[in-house]
Design a protein around this motif. Sequence first.
Motif, PDB file in Angstrom:
ATOM      1  N   LEU A  65      -7.277  -0.757   0.536  1.00  0.00           N
ATOM      2  CA  LEU A  65      -6.785   0.398   1.284  1.00  0.00           C
ATOM      3  C   LEU A  65      -7.795   0.899   2.303  1.00  0.00           C
ATOM      4  O   LEU A  65      -7.435   1.272   3.425  1.00  0.00           O
ATOM      5  CB  LEU A  65      -6.420   1.521   0.304  1.00  0.00           C
ATOM      6  CG  LEU A  65      -6.093   2.886   0.928  1.00  0.00           C
ATOM      7  CD1 LEU A  65      -4.820   2.798   1.760  1.00  0.00           C
ATOM      8  CD2 LEU A  65      -5.961   3.959  -0.146  1.00  0.00           C
ATOM      9  N   TYR A  68      -1.253   6.665   3.650  1.00  0.00           N
ATOM     10  CA  TYR A  68      -2.561   6.037   3.417  1.00  0.00           C
ATOM     11  C   TYR A  68      -3.684   7.064   3.507  1.00  0.00           C
ATOM     12  O   TYR A  68      -4.615   7.076   2.689  1.00  0.00           O
ATOM     13  CB  TYR A  68      -2.806   4.922   4.453  1.00  0.00           C
ATOM     14  CG  TYR A  68      -1.731   3.882   4.533  1.00  0.00           C
ATOM     15  CD1 TYR A  68      -0.933   3.576   3.434  1.00  0.00           C
ATOM     16  CD2 TYR A  68      -1.485   3.190   5.723  1.00  0.00           C
ATOM     17  CE1 TYR A  68       0.063   2.616   3.511  1.00  0.00           C
ATOM     18  CE2 TYR A  68      -0.496   2.224   5.811  1.00  0.00           C
ATOM     19  CZ  TYR A  68       0.283   1.954   4.705  1.00  0.00           C
ATOM     20  OH  TYR A  68       1.261   1.013   4.797  1.00  0.00           O
ATOM     21  N   LEU A 111       0.832  -1.208   0.000  1.00  0.00           N
ATOM     22  CA  LEU A 111       0.000   0.000   0.000  1.00  0.00           C
ATOM     23  C   LEU A 111       0.866   1.257   0.000  1.00  0.00           C
ATOM     24  O   LEU A 111       0.511   2.274  -0.611  1.00  0.00           O
ATOM     25  CB  LEU A 111      -0.929  -0.005   1.220  1.00  0.00           C
ATOM     26  CG  LEU A 111      -2.038  -1.067   1.211  1.00  0.00           C
ATOM     27  CD1 LEU A 111      -2.784  -1.064   2.544  1.00  0.00           C
ATOM     28  CD2 LEU A 111      -3.004  -0.827   0.067  1.00  0.00           C
ATOM     29  N   PHE A 151       2.083   1.790  -3.567  1.00  0.00           N
ATOM     30  CA  PHE A 151       0.976   2.273  -4.397  1.00  0.00           C
ATOM     31  C   PHE A 151       0.636   3.719  -4.058  1.00  0.00           C
ATOM     32  O   PHE A 151       0.306   4.524  -4.939  1.00  0.00           O
ATOM     33  CB  PHE A 151      -0.265   1.384  -4.190  1.00  0.00           C
ATOM     34  CG  PHE A 151      -0.081  -0.031  -4.643  1.00  0.00           C
ATOM     35  CD1 PHE A 151       0.731  -0.334  -5.716  1.00  0.00           C
ATOM     36  CD2 PHE A 151      -0.729  -1.079  -3.986  1.00  0.00           C
ATOM     37  CE1 PHE A 151       0.906  -1.651  -6.146  1.00  0.00           C
ATOM     38  CE2 PHE A 151      -0.562  -2.379  -4.400  1.00  0.00           C
ATOM     39  CZ  PHE A 151       0.256  -2.665  -5.478  1.00  0.00           C
ATOM     40  N   ALA A 152       0.700   4.064  -2.771  1.00  0.00           N
ATOM     41  CA  ALA A 152       0.402   5.438  -2.358  1.00  0.00           C
ATOM     42  C   ALA A 152       1.452   6.399  -2.908  1.00  0.00           C
ATOM     43  O   ALA A 152       1.114   7.479  -3.420  1.00  0.00           O
ATOM     44  CB  ALA A 152       0.344   5.524  -0.833  1.00  0.00           C
ATOM     45  N   ALA A 172      -4.153   0.372  -5.127  1.00  0.00           N
ATOM     46  CA  ALA A 172      -4.330   0.552  -3.684  1.00  0.00           C
ATOM     47  C   ALA A 172      -5.709   0.077  -3.241  1.00  0.00           C
ATOM     48  O   ALA A 172      -5.858  -0.574  -2.192  1.00  0.00           O
ATOM     49  CB  ALA A 172      -4.118   2.010  -3.304  1.00  0.00           C
ATOM     50  N   THR A 195      -3.744   9.262   0.434  1.00  0.00           N
ATOM     51  CA  THR A 195      -4.255   8.538  -0.730  1.00  0.00           C
ATOM     52  C   THR A 195      -5.765   8.365  -0.646  1.00  0.00           C
ATOM     53  O   THR A 195      -6.479   8.520  -1.649  1.00  0.00           O
ATOM     54  CB  THR A 195      -3.578   7.166  -0.837  1.00  0.00           C
ATOM     55  OG1 THR A 195      -2.156   7.347  -0.925  1.00  0.00           O
ATOM     56  CG2 THR A 195      -4.046   6.413  -2.064  1.00  0.00           C
TER      57      THR A 195
END
Length: 575
Positions: A413, A436, A396, A399-400, A408, A439
Motif C-alpha cells: 500500500l 488508500y 487494495l 482491504f481498505a 494492505a 488507510t
Amino acid sequence: MTRSFDFPGGIFPPERKIISTRQLLREAALPTRVVLPLDQHIGQAAEPCVRVGQAVKTGEPVAIGQGMLTADLHASITGTVTAIEACPIPHPSQGRYLAVVIERDPDAPETWQRMPALDWRSADSDTLTERLTRSGVVGLGGAGFPTQIKARVHERHRIDTLIVNAAECEPYITADDLLLRTYPQEVLDGARLLARLAGAERILVGIEDNKPEAIAALQAALADSSPERDTCPIEIRVVTTRYPSGGEKQLIKRLLDREVPSGGLPADIGVLCHNPGTLRATLQAVRDGQPLVSRIVTLTGEALAHPGNVEARLGTPIHSLLEEAGLKERELGQLLMGGPLMGFPLASTALPIVKTTNCLVAATRTELPPPPVEQPCIRCGACEEVCPASLLPQQLYWFARGREHDKAQLFNLFDCIECGACAYVCPSHIPLVQYYRATKGEIRAHRLEAQRAEHARHRFEFRQARIEREAAEKEARRQARAKAASRVTAHNAEAEPSPRGKPALGPDSKEQLKQLRIAQAAAKASLRKAEKALARAGESGNDDTADLEVQVATAQENLQAIETRLASAKEASST
C-alpha cells in the motif's frame, strides 16, 4: 539520440496548462498581513523564537526547527508580530495549527535581514549545509522535505546522478514551466550546487515535451554557461507527456531505467531528485543569503479573469491572490490547492499560502463538476492497467474497506504515490485514493500508538526496576544497621561502659552509681547529637544518610546498655 525508457500504466488527462501560460511571471502585491504556520514541511514543527509585539524584518527567523527532520521559518514581510496562535491552514484535514501572525504598516518601508553571501564553489560542505538548515529551504514540488537532509545523503549513500524533476505532469500546474522560462540559469546553478554537495557525477534535467519554451530556455542557458559553471555535466532529456511522469520513481525509470525498491528511496539506487523551485531557492539562500520567504504559485481556472503565475510571499491570504487574478466569485464552483488529480479542496479563501502551495485552481462548476455518486466495484481491472506503481488497486480497495491493514501492507500500500490515475479511469467513480490515504493514516496512527505503548511499557519496567533496586538498597542499609547494633550490644556486654564512664564498680558501691549516671548523661547527649545530624541531613534532601542512621542506632544501643546496668546497680544497692 538518448534512449528513453518507460514506466507501466499512466493516463492522458486534459492538460489545461495554456490557461496560465499566456502571461509572464510577475510578483504578487506585498500583503499587509501574513499567517505563517510552523509546520510547513515534513517532520517536526518549528518552535517560535519571537514574541507578540516584537518588530521583525523580512527574512528574520520567527521559528527555529527542532530535531533533525525540520526547517526554520522566516518573516515574509517587515512588520510586527501580532499573534502566535492556532490558525486554520490549507491542509486536507482542514485543522488549525500554531502559526505566527505578522502585520505591516503600509506606509513603512520594507527592510531585509539577509545572511552573508557565500561562494558555493569554494565554500566547504559543512558551511553550505548549515546555510540550507538556517534558510528554511524545503522541497517546493509539494512534498516539503527539508533540503538540508537531502544535501547530506552522501554520508550514507553514493550518489551518481542528480535529476532535476521538471516534468510537472499534473494538469493546470505551470509554476515550474514559468520558472524555467524566466530563471533557467539559476535553476541550473542550483542543480550544480546540490550536485556538488551530494557528490553526483552528472545532472539530468527531465522535462515533458509539452514545455517547448522552457526547453528552449534551458538549452540556451546551458549553451551560455561559462567554463567555471561546468563543474558537472548537464544533459536535458525530453520525455513524452504522460501522467504521472513527474512522479519521482516514474521519472527515474524513464530517464535511467532504474527501479526504486519497494519501501526504498531514490538514494538507494544512487539518485537524488530535486524540483526546479527548490534548486532556485537553494541558490538564493547560498549566493544571496536570502531565506525562503516566497514561492511561485500558479493561479488558474475558468473562474479567474487573469490567470497566470505569481511569486508570492509565504503567508499571503489566498483571497488576495485570487482578487489580483480577477476572481469571479459567482462562477466559483470549487477551489483546489494543487492539481485536480493530487490536490485537495479548500473550504475558505482566507487561508494562507505555504511552502508547498504550488497551484490554486479556481474552477467553475462546469469546468470541474462534482464527482458522480460512488457505485459498487464491477471488477473491470481498469485501475490495475493504469497504475504507474504496478500495484493492484482493486485488491487494495477491498482491504481498505475491510480495514485489513496487514493485507494492505502485504500488497505494498505504501508504494502508492496517490496520483489518482486509478480513480480517474474507474467507471464506478470510486474515490480510490481517498480510501488508500485514509488507510495509510490509520496504519500510521496504529504504529504511533504501538510505539507509545512500547515506550510506556519500557518506562513502567524501568520504574519497577528502580523501585526494586531502591528497596534492595534500603534493606541492605537496614541489615547493616542491625549488624552494627548487634556488634555494639555484644561489645557492651563484654567490655566496660563508654570511655566517658569509669570502670564498673561493685554493685554495692555508691561510686558505681555515680559513674553510671554520668555515663547515662553522656550517652543521651551523644544520641541527641546524632539524631539532630540525621534530621538536618533529611531536611537538606541528602540521600546518603546510612552512616548517620548507624550512629543513631549505635547511640541508642549504648544508652540502653548503660541504663540496663544502671537499673541493675540500683536494684543491687537497694538490696
